[in-house]
Design a protein around this motif. Structure first.
Motif, PDB file in Angstrom:
ATOM      1  N   THR A  99       0.978  -1.097   0.127  1.00  0.00           N
ATOM      2  CA  THR A  99       0.128   0.030  -0.001  1.00  0.00           C
ATOM      3  C   THR A  99       0.802   1.247   0.068  1.00  0.00           C
ATOM      4  OG1 THR A  99      -0.125  -0.099   2.487  1.00  0.00           O
ATOM      5  CG2 THR A  99      -1.946  -1.282   1.073  1.00  0.00           C
ATOM      6  N   LEU A 151       0.917   2.996  -3.181  1.00  0.00           N
ATOM      7  CA  LEU A 151      -0.621   3.215  -3.823  1.00  0.00           C
ATOM      8  C   LEU A 151      -1.112   4.670  -3.521  1.00  0.00           C
ATOM      9  CD1 LEU A 151      -2.377  -0.198  -3.165  1.00  0.00           C
ATOM     10  CD2 LEU A 151      -1.317   0.630  -5.475  1.00  0.00           C
ATOM     11  N   THR A 152      -1.756   5.419  -4.134  1.00  0.00           N
ATOM     12  CA  THR A 152      -2.199   6.663  -3.735  1.00  0.00           C
ATOM     13  C   THR A 152      -3.892   6.559  -4.024  1.00  0.00           C
ATOM     14  OG1 THR A 152      -0.199   7.658  -4.358  1.00  0.00           O
ATOM     15  CG2 THR A 152      -2.267   9.255  -4.156  1.00  0.00           C
ATOM     16  N   GLY A 153      -4.715   6.622  -2.917  1.00  0.00           N
ATOM     17  CA  GLY A 153      -6.129   6.780  -2.900  1.00  0.00           C
ATOM     18  C   GLY A 153      -6.786   5.624  -3.276  1.00  0.00           C
ATOM     19  N   ALA A 154      -6.119   4.243  -3.193  1.00  0.00           N
ATOM     20  CA  ALA A 154      -6.758   3.204  -3.559  1.00  0.00           C
ATOM     21  C   ALA A 154      -7.887   2.732  -2.418  1.00  0.00           C
ATOM     22  CB  ALA A 154      -5.767   2.101  -3.314  1.00  0.00           C
ATOM     23  N   GLN A 192      -3.850  -1.033 -10.386  1.00  0.00           N
ATOM     24  CA  GLN A 192      -2.724  -0.531 -10.153  1.00  0.00           C
ATOM     25  C   GLN A 192      -2.530   0.605 -11.178  1.00  0.00           C
ATOM     26  OE1 GLN A 192       0.982  -2.161  -8.358  1.00  0.00           O
ATOM     27  NE2 GLN A 192       0.041  -3.934  -9.074  1.00  0.00           N
ATOM     28  N   ARG A 214      -4.203   2.530 -12.173  1.00  0.00           N
ATOM     29  CA  ARG A 214      -4.664   3.867 -11.864  1.00  0.00           C
ATOM     30  C   ARG A 214      -4.067   4.566 -10.473  1.00  0.00           C
ATOM     31  NH1 ARG A 214     -11.175   5.490 -10.270  1.00  0.00           N
ATOM     32  NH2 ARG A 214     -10.676   7.466  -9.505  1.00  0.00           N
ATOM     33  N   TYR A 215      -3.982   3.669  -9.585  1.00  0.00           N
ATOM     34  CA  TYR A 215      -3.540   4.021  -8.371  1.00  0.00           C
ATOM     35  C   TYR A 215      -1.831   3.849  -7.996  1.00  0.00           C
ATOM     36  CZ  TYR A 215      -8.619   3.685  -7.547  1.00  0.00           C
ATOM     37  OH  TYR A 215      -9.887   4.035  -7.528  1.00  0.00           O
ATOM     38  N   ARG A 216      -1.243   3.232  -8.778  1.00  0.00           N
ATOM     39  CA  ARG A 216       0.240   3.189  -8.457  1.00  0.00           C
ATOM     40  C   ARG A 216       0.985   4.251  -8.732  1.00  0.00           C
ATOM     41  NH1 ARG A 216       4.871   1.907  -7.188  1.00  0.00           N
ATOM     42  NH2 ARG A 216       5.774  -0.159  -7.270  1.00  0.00           N
TER      43      ARG A 216
END
Length: 268
Positions: free
Chosen positions: A181, A184-187, A262, A264-266
């Protein structure tokens, strides 16, 4: 730090921040996710249908090539994987934040390993497009057989098995403790749970593969040193193993969906 090293790091950092590279890497996650979804489907076929297909990522690439759209898709996936390999190579060289603590250094080592993995899968995809029978299992078995014939080779194969076992355990811990995590950003929580299930399933599969490598060295049987293909097919050969394999397949499918997320959120 020398001026030459600083100069190299500066240009590597600028290249890593390239928008085209970011977009290609994000597309690469989509391709990586598709590979794992096909991998999961093959694993389910092995569990309940006795499929003879390669039950690893190379089998997924071969499955893709069997369709009319396969070659075009494989080329696109290969480009994405090479972009991911280049991005991770930059991360290995300069780190995500430039920190030099133990955690940051470990992450850079892992980034280097990922760069090799993504590059290798991209190379395999190109080989499949060219019509070659690209098999990770055959390659592993062949190299293990050659190594066993050399003096001390069985010890090296056994050591490789212990390393793979450690990687599997580490991957499962990495997933269960949600260490992924940090990238990740905003997952949403759903994506995090998919990551937990996916890393745990892959970790178990690699751990079994590692045990089989050790067994191959002890019994002088290269057939067991086929990586994930041998691990999953060994499970399929036992009544209880079929259900464990089915759970692993579901977990690998979860990892495939996680890879899609990922894109989108990686953090890239």
């Amino acid at each position: 730090m020398s001026s030459t090293t600083s100069h190299v790091k500066y240009h590597a950092s600028r290249a890593a921040d390239s928008k085209p590279l970011e977009l290609l890497a994000r597309a690469g996650f989509i391709g990586y996710g598709v590979i794992h979804l096909l991998f999961a489907w093959i694993a389910l076929q092995v569990a309940f249908g006795g499929s003879g297909k390669e039950s690893d990522q190379s089998g997924a690439l071969q499955e893709m090539a069997a369709h009319s759209y396969g070659e075009v898709l494989l080329v696109a996936i290969a480009v994405g994987l090479f972009a991911m390999a280049l991005w991770q190579a930059f991360e290995a060289a300069i780190g995500e934040s430039g920190d030099q603590d133990r955690t940051a250094i470990a992450e850079r080592v892992v980034s280097g390993v990922r760069a090799v993995l993504y590059g290798y899968l991209g190379f395999m995809a190109i080989k499949v497009v060219q019509g070659a029978k690209a098999s990770m299992g055959d390659n592993s078995e062949s190299k293990s057989a050659g190594l066993m014939d050399a003096t001390g080779g069985r010890w090296l194969v056994g050591l490789a098995g212990l390393v793979v076992l450690g990687v599997g355990i580490g991957m499962a811990v990495y997933g269960l403790r949600k260490k992924f995590t940090r990238h990740l950003t905003g997952a949403p929580q759903t994506v995090i749970r998919l990551g937990q299930a996916g890393y745990s399933a892959k970790g178990l599969a690699y751990a079994i593969s590692g045990v089989l490598f050790v067994s191959a060295a002890v019994t002088y049987d290269p057939d067991k040193a086929r990586g994930l293909d041998a691990a999953l097919k060994t499970l399929a050969g036992h009544p209880w193993g079929v259900w464990v394999l089915a759970l692993i397949a579901i977990g690998i499918a979860a990892f495939g969906v996680y890879c899609l997320a990922q894109s989108r959120y990686r953090k890239i």
